[in-house]
Motif scaffolding. Structure first.
Motif, PDB file in Angstrom:
ATOM      1  N   MET A   1     -39.862 -15.521   3.982  1.00 25.19           N
ATOM      2  CA  MET A   1     -39.227 -16.786   3.743  1.00 25.19           C
ATOM      3  C   MET A   1     -37.909 -16.814   4.501  1.00 25.19           C
ATOM      4  O   MET A   1     -37.256 -15.789   4.668  1.00 25.19           O
ATOM      5  N   LEU A   2     -37.542 -17.977   4.977  1.00 30.31           N
ATOM      6  CA  LEU A   2     -36.275 -18.117   5.693  1.00 30.31           C
ATOM      7  C   LEU A   2     -35.119 -17.978   4.718  1.00 30.31           C
ATOM      8  O   LEU A   2     -35.194 -18.463   3.579  1.00 30.31           O
ATOM      9  N   VAL A   3     -34.064 -17.330   5.159  1.00 34.47           N
ATOM     10  CA  VAL A   3     -32.910 -17.085   4.307  1.00 34.47           C
ATOM     11  C   VAL A   3     -31.629 -17.341   5.096  1.00 34.47           C
ATOM     12  O   VAL A   3     -31.493 -16.901   6.237  1.00 34.47           O
ATOM     13  N   TRP A   4     -30.719 -18.072   4.485  1.00 36.15           N
ATOM     14  CA  TRP A   4     -29.365 -18.234   5.006  1.00 36.15           C
ATOM     15  C   TRP A   4     -28.465 -17.280   4.221  1.00 36.15           C
ATOM     16  O   TRP A   4     -28.544 -17.230   2.998  1.00 36.15           O
ATOM     17  N   VAL A   5     -27.607 -16.547   4.903  1.00 35.54           N
ATOM     18  CA  VAL A   5     -26.572 -15.749   4.253  1.00 35.54           C
ATOM     19  C   VAL A   5     -25.244 -16.274   4.781  1.00 35.54           C
ATOM     20  O   VAL A   5     -24.993 -16.268   5.990  1.00 35.54           O
ATOM     21  N   ILE A   6     -24.425 -16.748   3.851  1.00 37.44           N
ATOM     22  CA  ILE A   6     -23.138 -17.359   4.192  1.00 37.44           C
ATOM     23  C   ILE A   6     -22.074 -16.641   3.378  1.00 37.44           C
ATOM     24  O   ILE A   6     -22.251 -16.441   2.175  1.00 37.44           O
ATOM     25  N   TYR A   7     -20.994 -16.240   4.021  1.00 37.86           N
ATOM     26  CA  TYR A   7     -19.985 -15.508   3.265  1.00 37.86           C
ATOM     27  C   TYR A   7     -18.570 -15.885   3.657  1.00 37.86           C
ATOM     28  O   TYR A   7     -18.308 -16.396   4.743  1.00 37.86           O
ATOM     29  N   ASP A   8     -17.669 -15.641   2.717  1.00 35.94           N
ATOM     30  CA  ASP A   8     -16.237 -15.793   2.912  1.00 35.94           C
ATOM     31  C   ASP A   8     -15.620 -14.526   2.347  1.00 35.94           C
ATOM     32  O   ASP A   8     -15.573 -14.331   1.132  1.00 35.94           O
ATOM     33  N   ILE A   9     -15.203 -13.632   3.226  1.00 30.81           N
ATOM     34  CA  ILE A   9     -14.734 -12.306   2.829  1.00 30.81           C
ATOM     35  C   ILE A   9     -13.355 -12.066   3.432  1.00 30.81           C
ATOM     36  O   ILE A   9     -13.153 -12.265   4.633  1.00 30.81           O
ATOM     37  N   ALA A  10     -12.421 -11.640   2.589  1.00 33.96           N
ATOM     38  CA  ALA A  10     -11.023 -11.521   2.992  1.00 33.96           C
ATOM     39  C   ALA A  10     -10.750 -10.383   3.975  1.00 33.96           C
ATOM     40  O   ALA A  10     -10.039 -10.574   4.962  1.00 33.96           O
ATOM     41  N   LYS A  11     -11.297  -9.216   3.719  1.00 31.47           N
ATOM     42  CA  LYS A  11     -10.947  -8.038   4.529  1.00 31.47           C
ATOM     43  C   LYS A  11     -11.929  -7.832   5.678  1.00 31.47           C
ATOM     44  O   LYS A  11     -13.140  -7.914   5.498  1.00 31.47           O
ATOM     45  N   ASN A  12     -11.381  -7.523   6.843  1.00 25.71           N
ATOM     46  CA  ASN A  12     -12.199  -7.322   8.037  1.00 25.71           C
ATOM     47  C   ASN A  12     -13.253  -6.235   7.853  1.00 25.71           C
ATOM     48  O   ASN A  12     -14.399  -6.399   8.264  1.00 25.71           O
ATOM     49  N   LYS A  13     -12.852  -5.104   7.255  1.00 24.56           N
ATOM     50  CA  LYS A  13     -13.780  -3.991   7.086  1.00 24.56           C
ATOM     51  C   LYS A  13     -14.973  -4.399   6.215  1.00 24.56           C
ATOM     52  O   LYS A  13     -16.120  -4.111   6.561  1.00 24.56           O
ATOM     53  N   THR A  14     -14.713  -5.071   5.118  1.00 24.40           N
ATOM     54  CA  THR A  14     -15.783  -5.522   4.224  1.00 24.40           C
ATOM     55  C   THR A  14     -16.664  -6.554   4.926  1.00 24.40           C
ATOM     56  O   THR A  14     -17.890  -6.502   4.854  1.00 24.40           O
ATOM     57  N   ARG A  15     -16.027  -7.481   5.628  1.00 25.98           N
ATOM     58  CA  ARG A  15     -16.757  -8.518   6.368  1.00 25.98           C
ATOM     59  C   ARG A  15     -17.677  -7.877   7.400  1.00 25.98           C
ATOM     60  O   ARG A  15     -18.843  -8.260   7.539  1.00 25.98           O
ATOM     61  N   SER A  16     -17.182  -6.875   8.093  1.00 26.50           N
ATOM     62  CA  SER A  16     -17.998  -6.167   9.094  1.00 26.50           C
ATOM     63  C   SER A  16     -19.173  -5.447   8.449  1.00 26.50           C
ATOM     64  O   SER A  16     -20.281  -5.448   8.993  1.00 26.50           O
ATOM     65  N   ARG A  17     -18.946  -4.843   7.299  1.00 21.75           N
ATOM     66  CA  ARG A  17     -20.027  -4.126   6.609  1.00 21.75           C
ATOM     67  C   ARG A  17     -21.127  -5.087   6.163  1.00 21.75           C
ATOM     68  O   ARG A  17     -22.315  -4.777   6.291  1.00 21.75           O
ATOM     69  N   VAL A  18     -20.744  -6.253   5.664  1.00 21.12           N
ATOM     70  CA  VAL A  18     -21.751  -7.251   5.268  1.00 21.12           C
ATOM     71  C   VAL A  18     -22.536  -7.703   6.494  1.00 21.12           C
ATOM     72  O   VAL A  18     -23.766  -7.806   6.468  1.00 21.12           O
ATOM     73  N   ALA A  19     -21.843  -7.949   7.600  1.00 17.45           N
ATOM     74  CA  ALA A  19     -22.517  -8.365   8.835  1.00 17.45           C
ATOM     75  C   ALA A  19     -23.488  -7.285   9.316  1.00 17.45           C
ATOM     76  O   ALA A  19     -24.612  -7.591   9.738  1.00 17.45           O
ATOM     77  N   ILE A  20     -23.086  -6.024   9.226  1.00 18.70           N
ATOM     78  CA  ILE A  20     -23.970  -4.922   9.633  1.00 18.70           C
ATOM     79  C   ILE A  20     -25.220  -4.889   8.775  1.00 18.70           C
ATOM     80  O   ILE A  20     -26.337  -4.690   9.274  1.00 18.70           O
ATOM     81  N   HIS A  21     -25.065  -5.098   7.472  1.00 17.14           N
ATOM     82  CA  HIS A  21     -26.230  -5.134   6.585  1.00 17.14           C
ATOM     83  C   HIS A  21     -27.155  -6.302   6.946  1.00 17.14           C
ATOM     84  O   HIS A  21     -28.376  -6.142   6.986  1.00 17.14           O
TER      85      HIS A  21
END
Length: 96
Positions: A1-21
Motif C-alpha cells: 500500500m502507498l504510504v506518506w511519511v511526513i515529519y517535523d523534527i527539531a534536531k538534525n541528528k534525529t531528523r537524519s535518523r528518521v530519513a535513513i529509516h
C-alpha cells in the motif's frame, strides 16, 4: 500500500535518523520532510516503532499516512511538488 511519511523534527541528528529509516524501507524523498513509497502492514508497524523510539515526543512529530491507489489518484500536485529524479517511475506513473 502507498504510504506518506511526513515529519517535523527539531534536531538534525534525529531528523537524519528518521530519513535513513525511511530510505531503508525503500521510501522515496519527495520533499525535505516527506517520503512516499509502498509498504506492507508489517513494514508500516516496524517503521512506526523505529521512529517512535528515536523522536522526542515532546517536540517532534511523525505522521504515517497509508493511502489506497484510488485515493492516491485524487491527489492534486501544484507547482514543483517533488523532484522527479528522486521518485520511482512507478509512483510517478500513479501521479500522472
Amino acid at each position: 500500500m502507498l504510504v506518506w511519511v511526513i515529519y517535523d523534527i527539531a534536531k538534525n541528528k534525529t531528523r537524519s535518523r528518521v530519513a535513513i529509516h525511511c530510505k531503508g524501507y525503500g521510501l522515496y524523498r519527495v520533499q525535505k520532510s516527506v517520503f512516499l513509497g509502498t509498504l506492507n502492514k508489517n513494514e508500516i508497524d516496524e517503521l512506526s516503532l523505529r521512529c517512535d523510539n528515536i523522536i522526542d515526543k515532546n517536540e517532534d512529530s511523525v505522521y504515517i499516512f497509508p493511502m489506497c491507489d484510488e485515493d492516491f489518484k485524487k491527489v492534486k500536485l501544484l507547482g514543483q511538488a517533488f523532484d522527479k529524479k528522486m521518485v520511482k517511475d512507478e509512483i510517478i506513473a500513479k501521479l500522472f
